[in-house]
Scaffold this motif. Structure first.
Motif, short mmCIF file in Angstrom:
data_model
loop_
_atom_site.label_atom_id
_atom_site.label_comp_id
_atom_site.label_asym_id
_atom_site.label_seq_id
_atom_site.Cartn_x
_atom_site.Cartn_y
_atom_site.Cartn_z
N GLN A 57 6.04 6.62 -4.42
CA GLN A 57 4.71 6.86 -3.86
C GLN A 57 4.68 6.56 -2.37
OE1 GLN A 57 2.70 4.16 -6.53
NE2 GLN A 57 1.77 5.84 -7.69
N TRP A 58 5.30 5.45 -1.99
CA TRP A 58 5.28 5.08 -0.58
C TRP A 58 6.05 6.09 0.26
CZ3 TRP A 58 8.86 3.83 3.22
CH2 TRP A 58 8.31 3.33 4.41
N SER A 72 0.84 -1.20 0.00
CA SER A 72 0.00 0.00 0.00
C SER A 72 0.87 1.24 0.00
CB SER A 72 -0.90 0.01 1.23
OG SER A 72 -1.79 -1.09 1.22
N THR A 73 0.33 2.34 -0.52
CA THR A 73 1.08 3.60 -0.59
C THR A 73 0.36 4.73 0.12
OG1 THR A 73 0.11 4.06 -2.77
CG2 THR A 73 2.26 2.95 -2.72
N PRO A 107 2.42 0.09 -7.77
CA PRO A 107 2.87 0.96 -6.66
C PRO A 107 4.38 1.05 -6.65
CG PRO A 107 2.17 -1.18 -5.83
CD PRO A 107 1.80 -1.15 -7.28
#
Length: 315
Positions: A121-122, A59-60, A117
């Motif tokens: 982005q993270w 997830s980001t 992703p």
């Protein structure tokens, strides 16, 4: 030779308090009692450790403003309580994965792929999370701020970490550290960017001299202060051989924990470059003393290990 760093005052006789930072648990009478009892061990520092969640390891977005993460006011209250006990403070915001994956496995492709992703982005989400809490650390004038914990797959993203540290220093002028995982001290390539090298010291019984030899070479090379910002052992049989395994099956054993803590603290006392410990851990709500003998977690409250810690911390 470890160089002097402004604000660094060893030894750090510390404890990690309040994990995982569940909203609603830090401003209670039970939390006040917990920190008062912790201070009785001779601690001079406390790490306030709390987690925020991302949904999966890929997830980001990081929902640090949402439950279950403690609120800023709860952090302010915990710092104020620590100050009344004359404790120095480290803030340690940590990202966790809601599906139970260990944060060390958060990771992405080494190169950006459209539609997938990415590290960029993270780190954008992580920067928002960390810089927010660095601003809070500055407001509260805490002595140390930890920018990450046991992010093994992310450790190789040197450029991103250097950018994050620069952003943190824009808003916070205290000591900056990073908590690498066990066995990773000699794999992080950007120690020069922080003020203090810190690590999780969950090393098996009997291996401390070997591991300290290895870590000492890193400290000598980098010329930075060092501490074990996490270290400890559950009070159960078998845990000294696997102190990082909180799910290990074994009968409760105060003696196993106490002997491990004494071995660890004694071995490190022989290495002047070990600047101290933030032992793991001390919850915001303690079990009853009468239940200590059957409690098999890391906390040493009312156990044989408490006397070991007090002896080493007040020597």
């Amino acid at each position: 030779m470890t160089r002097q760093v402004d604000g660094w005052d060893a030894p750090v006789c510390g404890m990690t308090w309040g994990w995982t930072g569940v909203r609603g648990t830090w401003l209670t009478p039970e939390a006040q009692h917990s920190m008062d009892e912790m201070a009785g061990l001779g601690v001079s520092w406390v790490t306030l450790a709390y987690g925020a969640l991302q949904a999966t390891a890929q997830s980001t977005t990081i929902a640090f403003a949402d439950e279950p993460t403690v609120t800023d006011d709860e952090i302010r209250g915990a710092v104020a309580r620590a100050r009344r006990l004359d404790l120095k403070v480290c803030l340690k915001p940590v990202v966790n994965v809601a599906d139970g994956t260990w944060r060390a496995y958060i990771g992405f492709f080494d190169w950006d792929v459209p539609g997938e992703p990415s590290w960029a982005q993270w780190f954008a989400a992580y920067r928002e999370f960390i810089v927010h809490h660095a601003q809070l650390a500055a407001e509260l004038q805490v002595e140390m701020f930890c920018i990450g914990c046991e992010m093994v797959r992310a450790d190789s993203q040197e450029a991103h970490w250097r950018e994050l540290i620069a952003d943190v220093r824009e808003v916070y002028d205290g000591l900056v550290t990073y908590n690498c995982d066990k066995y990773q001290e000699d794999h992080v390539t950007w120690w020069d960017a922080v003020d203090v090298i810190s690590a999780s010291g969950y090393y098996p019984t009997g291996s401390w001299p070997e591991q300290l030899d290895r870590i000492g070479a890193v400290v000598e090379r980098e010329g930075k202060p060092f501490l074990f910002i996490e270290a400890g052992c559950p009070s159960r049989e078998g845990s000294p051989e696997r102190p990082n395994d909180w799910a290990l099956v074994g009968a409760p054993s105060e003696r196993a924990q106490a002997e491990y803590l004494d071995e660890m603290l004694s071995a490190c006392a022989e290495r002047p470059w070990v600047g101290g410990f933030m032992l793991w851990d001390w919850p915001a709500t303690l079990y009853a003393p009468a239940d200590a003998a059957t409690n098999d977690d890391y906390c040493m409250y009312a156990k044989e290990g408490a006397a070991v810690v007090r002896r080493h911390y007040t020597a």
